[in-house]
Structure formats: C-alpha cells, structure tokens
Write a protein that holds these residues in place. Structure first.
Motif, PDB file in Angstrom:
ATOM      1  N   ILE A   1      36.579  43.889  27.457  1.00 16.90           N
ATOM      2  CA  ILE A   1      36.506  42.607  28.147  1.00 16.90           C
ATOM      3  C   ILE A   1      37.793  42.400  28.920  1.00 16.90           C
ATOM      4  O   ILE A   1      38.884  42.625  28.391  1.00 16.90           O
ATOM      5  CB  ILE A   1      36.295  41.454  27.155  1.00 16.90           C
ATOM      6  CG1 ILE A   1      34.933  41.597  26.475  1.00 16.90           C
ATOM      7  CG2 ILE A   1      36.399  40.105  27.851  1.00 16.90           C
ATOM      8  CD1 ILE A   1      34.649  40.519  25.455  1.00 16.90           C
ATOM      9  N   ALA A   2      37.667  41.971  30.156  1.00 18.06           N
ATOM     10  CA  ALA A   2      38.833  41.655  30.971  1.00 18.06           C
ATOM     11  C   ALA A   2      39.081  40.153  30.913  1.00 18.06           C
ATOM     12  O   ALA A   2      38.159  39.352  31.105  1.00 18.06           O
ATOM     13  CB  ALA A   2      38.635  42.098  32.410  1.00 18.06           C
ATOM     14  N   ALA A  24      44.036  42.379  29.667  1.00 16.37           N
ATOM     15  CA  ALA A  24      44.449  41.091  30.212  1.00 16.37           C
ATOM     16  C   ALA A  24      45.355  41.288  31.415  1.00 16.37           C
ATOM     17  O   ALA A  24      46.101  42.276  31.498  1.00 16.37           O
ATOM     18  CB  ALA A  24      45.172  40.271  29.152  1.00 16.37           C
ATOM     19  N   THR A  25      45.284  40.335  32.328  1.00 16.95           N
ATOM     20  CA  THR A  25      46.135  40.395  33.507  1.00 16.95           C
ATOM     21  C   THR A  25      46.555  38.998  33.925  1.00 16.95           C
ATOM     22  O   THR A  25      45.786  38.035  33.791  1.00 16.95           O
ATOM     23  CB  THR A  25      45.418  41.109  34.678  1.00 16.95           C
ATOM     24  OG1 THR A  25      46.315  41.254  35.779  1.00 16.95           O
ATOM     25  CG2 THR A  25      44.189  40.328  35.132  1.00 16.95           C
ATOM     26  N   GLU A  60      47.565  44.686  31.875  1.00 12.90           N
ATOM     27  CA  GLU A  60      47.574  45.411  33.138  1.00 12.90           C
ATOM     28  C   GLU A  60      47.983  44.451  34.247  1.00 12.90           C
ATOM     29  O   GLU A  60      47.308  43.441  34.478  1.00 12.90           O
ATOM     30  CB  GLU A  60      46.187  45.994  33.419  1.00 12.90           C
ATOM     31  CG  GLU A  60      46.020  46.639  34.770  1.00 12.90           C
ATOM     32  CD  GLU A  60      47.017  47.742  35.048  1.00 12.90           C
ATOM     33  OE1 GLU A  60      47.881  47.535  35.938  1.00 12.90           O
ATOM     34  OE2 GLU A  60      46.938  48.783  34.369  1.00 12.90           O
ATOM     35  N   SER A  61      49.084  44.728  34.903  1.00  9.72           N
ATOM     36  CA  SER A  61      49.573  43.819  35.942  1.00  9.72           C
ATOM     37  C   SER A  61      48.711  43.852  37.197  1.00  9.72           C
ATOM     38  O   SER A  61      48.682  42.884  37.957  1.00  9.72           O
ATOM     39  CB  SER A  61      51.026  44.169  36.303  1.00  9.72           C
ATOM     40  OG  SER A  61      51.119  45.507  36.752  1.00  9.72           O
ATOM     41  N   ASP A  62      48.000  44.949  37.410  1.00  3.57           N
ATOM     42  CA  ASP A  62      47.157  45.092  38.595  1.00  3.57           C
ATOM     43  C   ASP A  62      45.764  44.541  38.295  1.00  3.57           C
ATOM     44  O   ASP A  62      45.056  45.041  37.431  1.00  3.57           O
ATOM     45  CB  ASP A  62      47.070  46.563  38.998  1.00  3.57           C
ATOM     46  CG  ASP A  62      46.332  46.757  40.312  1.00  3.57           C
ATOM     47  OD1 ASP A  62      45.092  46.637  40.320  1.00  3.57           O
ATOM     48  OD2 ASP A  62      46.995  47.039  41.327  1.00  3.57           O
ATOM     49  N   LEU A  63      45.365  43.495  39.021  1.00  2.00           N
ATOM     50  CA  LEU A  63      44.090  42.829  38.771  1.00  2.00           C
ATOM     51  C   LEU A  63      42.917  43.791  38.914  1.00  2.00           C
ATOM     52  O   LEU A  63      42.004  43.808  38.068  1.00  2.00           O
ATOM     53  CB  LEU A  63      43.926  41.648  39.729  1.00  2.00           C
ATOM     54  CG  LEU A  63      42.570  40.922  39.703  1.00  2.00           C
ATOM     55  CD1 LEU A  63      42.292  40.332  38.328  1.00  2.00           C
ATOM     56  CD2 LEU A  63      42.537  39.825  40.769  1.00  2.00           C
ATOM     57  N   ALA A  64      42.914  44.572  39.964  1.00  3.09           N
ATOM     58  CA  ALA A  64      41.800  45.496  40.206  1.00  3.09           C
ATOM     59  C   ALA A  64      41.653  46.493  39.056  1.00  3.09           C
ATOM     60  O   ALA A  64      40.542  46.782  38.603  1.00  3.09           O
ATOM     61  CB  ALA A  64      41.991  46.221  41.530  1.00  3.09           C
ATOM     62  N   LYS A  65      42.759  47.018  38.570  1.00  2.00           N
ATOM     63  CA  LYS A  65      42.706  47.968  37.461  1.00  2.00           C
ATOM     64  C   LYS A  65      42.250  47.286  36.173  1.00  2.00           C
ATOM     65  O   LYS A  65      41.575  47.895  35.344  1.00  2.00           O
ATOM     66  CB  LYS A  65      44.077  48.612  37.254  1.00  2.00           C
ATOM     67  CG  LYS A  65      44.511  49.543  38.378  1.00  2.00           C
ATOM     68  CD  LYS A  65      45.885  50.135  38.092  1.00  2.00           C
ATOM     69  CE  LYS A  65      46.324  51.067  39.216  1.00  2.00           C
ATOM     70  NZ  LYS A  65      47.677  51.624  38.964  1.00  2.00           N
TER      71      LYS A  65
END
Length: 312
Positions: free
Chosen positions: A7-8, A32-33, A71-76
């Motif tokens: 889950i993101a 999480a981002t 993960e700092s990168d939203l897309a990733k």
C-alpha cells in the motif's frame, strides 16, 4: 521494494502516519512518501508511538514495523502499489496535482483514495487520465483506532471502484459506509457540525457552560451514541413500538425543538470564550494526558464492541 500486498501512503502528516500504522498492523507492506523535511523520521516516530495501541487491538500474524519503507520520489512510491491512500493538504490545486502525478505512475487498476475531509472528488479527479478509479476514503481521526471510513465517488468514479473500495476497507477491519451523493463535509462531520452549532449557541446564550455542555453529552447521550447510531437509539427508546411509536408521540415536540435551534456566527470574542471554557474544564490537566486516557478507554470499548455482534 513493493510486494503483491503493498500500500502506498502519500502524505505522512497526522492522518497519513496513522493510516500507515494501521496498514502495517494489518500485515501490509507500506511505501510512504512525503516531500516535507524530516518526514521519514517523524513518520517512523509516530508509527512507533501508535504501535502499542495497535498491539492491544490485535496485529495480523505477519504485521511488522519493519515492513515500512520510505520513498522520497512520489512516482516510485506508487509504482506497483495495490492500493493508494492520499493524505495531502486540503487544497484543490495541490490535490489535482497529486492525483495527476499518482495516476500517471500507478498501475491503471489500482484504486486511489483520498482522506480529504472537505474537498469533493468531482473537483479534483478530472486532473487524472483515469478518474474512474479516484474516490474518497475519509477516515475518522485517528484512523489507526477509529473504524469508520466514508467512501464516496465523484461524477467520474466507476461503480466498480466504489465496490472494490468498500470491500478493501471491510477486509482490513474498517467499518466503511457508502455516501451516495457528494456533500460538503461528508456525513460524520456534518452530524458533528450540527451538534457543535447548538453547543456553541447554548454557551453563547448563557444557557450552560462549556463544561456543562460536555458533561451533558459525555455522560448522557454520548454513552449510547458510542454503541448505536441515532436511528437505532431512537428505535430502542420506543419500546415494543420502536421508532414508529417514538415519532408518533414525540415527533411534534422534536419538530418544535428543531425550530428553536439557534444559529451562530463565530467571532474572535466567542472563540476566546469557548477556549477559556475548555481550559477551565481541563483544570490543569494536559491535552496529552487526556488523549492517552481517551485512547485507552477507546481501545477497551472497541474490544467490547467486537464481542457484541448485535450492535451494528
């Protein structure tokens, strides 16, 4: 990093961190981002703070704080996610930008739910190429403890997305409700707002103090409301005749009370009056201590309700 049960969580403020804690407790991997400085450290601290309460409620067999990834990168972060819970700021422009980015990077069959407490889905979902999978999954704070989730679609949300969202939230132990038409504030907050308006009005009119109003609810109808909703409580009040009997005999008085309910506009002076009333009610106790005690009793209540199947 992601698994078939990933889950993101987009946005890790108070609500996002609480959601992340709950998903972890249900045995999911959570990615999480959040772009805010020190977001990861604050998130991990909040998850650690929430974990003892979740342990008391009951963890899934494979639940672990170690399954949290940042993960700092939203897309990733959303790539490969099987469900996405967005918790960004309550601003239409930011929501639209977030949905456009999330939609472009996430699998096309992954649901995107927002925790927004006031923004209508129809105002933001058309920023995405796949608006049919965007919907509201509004929790009640704190999400890691309170079971309610309000699910509502916008003009472009598909019926299948609504069904899948309801099924998902149910599968993780939540109590989702389907709001069939978009309204500002959704359902629970509108009901609260109606009570708050009259509570503020009664204090402003000198009918009762802040403390007396809180006592009236906390030691009166609030005890019943923690167990059953307004319609079922009214039904039980009618004895063998149920709600039909109540409405037949008490309907006219209730209508007269509705007509007498007050209208009030907030102002700096009134806000100060209400704040002073709460300070007096606390009698020097800290908000943190009250929160801890509230959550402790809430957990006990949730456990009791789980063993009372007749209480819907």
């Amino acid at each position: 990093m992601q698994s078939p049960h990933s889950i993101a969580v987009v946005g890790t403020g108070v609500i996002g961190a609480s959601w992340a804690s709950y998903f972890l407790a249900q045995g999911y991997d959570v990615v999480a981002t959040d772009p805010a400085p020190n977001a990861e450290s604050r998130l991990r601290e909040q998850v650690a703070n929430n974990w003892p309460a979740l342990e008391r409620i009951g963890l899934a067999p494979d639940a672990s704080k170690a399954r949290l990834h940042f993960e700092s990168d939203l897309a990733k972060a959303v790539k490969g996610a099987t469900f996405i819970q967005e918790n960004g700021p309550e601003r239409v422009d930011i929501k639209r930008d977030l949905f456009a980015q999330i939609d472009a990077a996430a699998p096309t069959d992954t649901l995107i739910a927002t925790s927004s407490s006031g923004i209508l889905i129809s105002e933001v979902q058309d920023a995405a190429k796949h608006p049919e999978r965007i919907l509201l999954g509004h929790p009640f704070n704190p999400p890691h403890l309170i079971p309610l989730v309000e699910v509502v679609g916008g003009k472009l949300t598909s019926p299948d997305a609504i069904r899948r969202a309801l099924d998902f939230y149910t599968s993780i132990g939540k109590k989702p409700i389907h709001i069939r038409r978009e309204v500002p504030g959704h359902i629970a907050n509108r009901l609260q707002a109606a009570l708050w308006r009259e509570a503020f009005y009664l204090v402003e009119q000198g009918v009762a103090s802040v403390s007396d109003i809180d006592t009236a609810i906390a030691h009166g109808p609030g005890l019943r409301w923690a167990l059953l909703g307004p319609f079922m409580n009214l039904h039980l009040s009618g004895g063998a005749g149920g709600i039909a009997h109540v409405l037949e005999h008490l309907g006219p008085p209730i209508e007269s009370w509705w007509k007498d309910l007050g209208e009030l506009g907030l102002s700096p002076s009134l806000n100060k009056l209400f704040a002073q009333g709460v300070d007096e009610e606390l009698q020097g106790s800290s908000v943190t201590d009250v929160n801890v005690q509230r959550d402790d009793v809430l957990i006990q209540l949730l456990n009791l309700k789980q063993n009372a199947p007749l209480l819907p």
